[in-house]
Scaffold this motif. Structure first.
Motif, short mmCIF file in Angstrom:
data_model
loop_
_atom_site.label_atom_id
_atom_site.label_comp_id
_atom_site.label_asym_id
_atom_site.label_seq_id
_atom_site.Cartn_x
_atom_site.Cartn_y
_atom_site.Cartn_z
N CYS A 233 0.84 -1.20 0.00
CA CYS A 233 0.00 0.00 0.00
C CYS A 233 0.87 1.24 0.00
N GLY A 234 0.25 2.40 -0.20
CA GLY A 234 0.99 3.64 -0.25
C GLY A 234 1.64 4.01 1.07
N ALA B 100 4.69 2.00 1.48
CA ALA B 100 5.71 2.46 0.55
C ALA B 100 6.42 3.69 1.09
N VAL C 154 2.14 9.04 -4.66
CA VAL C 154 1.09 8.05 -4.44
C VAL C 154 -0.18 8.44 -5.18
N SER D 196 1.66 4.43 -5.94
CA SER D 196 0.71 3.49 -5.33
C SER D 196 -0.64 3.51 -6.05
N LYS D 197 -1.44 4.53 -5.82
CA LYS D 197 -2.84 4.52 -6.25
C LYS D 197 -2.99 4.22 -7.74
N GLY E 239 2.14 -0.73 -3.47
CA GLY E 239 2.98 0.46 -3.38
C GLY E 239 4.33 0.12 -3.98
#
Length: 433
Positions: A105-106, A109, A246, A273-274, A284
């Motif tokens: 995930c962000g 990360a 992200v 990420s996203k 991430g």
């Protein structure tokens, strides 16, 4: 058989003062609701469904990987799909020689990027404290560490729970860096220099910042030359630059990375990420410049941070490859034209009653509102068939408004529908017009 589910109140998750959508199908930028209506996703979910929903390319990649293996520890099983993802991702964003850490995930990360930066600072420069400096309008994730470091006023922990951390410098945006006689410009980067020098450069590992502000202040764009000057200041002091992309990475602002809008703004580490998982998988990635990788591999360096059980999981990598398939199939010229169409439609709201500002780039904009109008406007927009992500948190009193960030795969007709619906919602707000 009719199914009965527990009340939503038992589900510990965020909520809003408007009814949830009962979604029965979703494709592209559109949600299809149980009552027969359809709703345009004007914010890409939580600014993540960049390639829309129902992607055939993502499904194909998932099916192919599922038939091979759904899990294999990267230290045990040859990480074929992960290596392909690393290579494709680095080439896609114009950093072909970078090394990559893949996580889940962000937020993680960001934590891994921080750990890597500290390792580099200690190994290469002998720094001991290795502080990470952030801005007073930043947001970098939901862990105790990242919430403590960053400057999102709404989400800041209780003072006793900040781990002794906090933001270190104002960003070049009016709500937190007012100028009595002029607007912010590249010289605002000197605030970063002051923050580093105040700590002592020998105590600072890196400066962590969003190249374009995300949802804390709402799509603030830095002045020309600012990011370049931050990089110069950091290099002069042997401090690394980490860009948190992200939210902005992978063409959200019209370029592969938001920093690419300005020459000479490349970071040492970049966090994605996203847009990489695009709502299909949590993921991430931390990209590390090639000159820094040998430092991390040096025999006296600290161990690499633990990346988690599900990090570099094959299905996750396959999903991301499907997202890249979608992104690389896009006509970037047409994408930029749709971004300009979106910006023009939103800027036409400037000067309307209740609208304080419109700002942004590409497919990331913010419409800032007068206090108290956020949820009434959201309700009216949804009645027109489009929904958005709210932002609050900049300045005192805190600003509020809508983040407008439709999927990158939205058509010109989708963009026209969005801007028309929002315009109609603004006109009818509080009976105006």
């Amino acid at each position: 058989m009719e199914q009965h589910f527990p009340q939503r109140g038992r589900l510990l998750t965020s909520s809003r003062p408007l009814p949830d959508f009962d979604v029965v199908a979703a494709h592209g930028a559109w949600l299809h609701l149980a009552d027969g209506r359809r709703m345009l996703d004007g914010s890409s979910g939580l600014i993540c469904t960049n390639v829309g929903q129902g992607s055939d390319k993502v499904l194909t990649r998932l099916q192919q990987q599922f038939s091979r293996a759904v899990f294999g520890g990267a230290a045990v099983v040859q990480p074929h799909s992960q290596l392909e993802l690393m290579d494709r991702l680095c080439r896609a964003v114009g950093r072909p020689d970078d090394s990559v850490a893949l996580v889940t995930c962000g937020t993680l990360a960001v934590e891994v990027a921080i750990a890597l930066a500290k390792n580099i600072a200690r190994t290469r420069s002998g720094k001991r404290r290795a502080d990470i400096l952030t801005s007073t309008l930043s947001y970098h994730g939901m862990s105790a560490l990242t919430l403590g470091l960053a400057g999102n006023g709404v989400r800041r922990p209780h003072p006793e729970d900040t781990l002794g951390l906090g933001p270190a410098f104002p960003p070049p945006y009016p709500p937190t860096h007012p100028h009595p006689h002029s607007a912010c410009d590249a010289t605002c980067a000197e605030e970063v220099a002051k923050a580093i020098d105040g700590r002592g450069a020998h105590n600072v590992a890196a400066v962590l910042l969003e190249p374009v502000n995300g949802t804390t202040g709402g799509a603030f764009v830095p002045p020309d030359g600012y990011l370049r000057r931050v990089g110069e200041i950091c290099r002069e002091r042997d401090v690394l630059v980490i860009h948190d992309e992200v939210l902005t990475g992978l063409w959200r602002t019209g370029t592969a990375l938001a920093s690419q809008h300005w020459d000479g703004s490349e970071p040492d580490l970049c966090i994605l990420s996203k847009g990489l998982g695009a709502g299909y998988t949590p993921v991430g990635a931390v990209l590390v410049a090639p000159e820094l990788t040998p430092v991390l591999r040096y025999k006296e360096a600290a161990a690499l941070p633990a990346l988690g059980t599900m990090a570099t999981q094959p299905l996750q990598a396959a999903t991301c490859l499907g997202v890249l398939d979608e992104l690389e199939a896009m006509d970037t010229t047409a994408l930029q034209q749709r971004g300009e169409q979106l910006g023009a439609g939103l800027r036409a709201l400037t000067g309307c009653p209740g609208i304080r500002d419109v700002r942004g780039l590409g497919h990331l904009y913010a419409v800032e509102l007068d206090p108290g109008l956020l949820w009434p406007l959201m309700k009216r927009a949804e009645a027109q068939g489009v929904f958005f992500y709210p932002f609050t948190g900049a300045g005192d009193p805190r600003s509020e408004g809508l983040v407008v960030a439709p999927p990158l795969t939205s058509t010109a007709d989708d963009i026209a529908f969005l801007t028309t619906a929002l315009t109609n919602a603004v006109i009818t707000l509080d009976g105006r017009g």
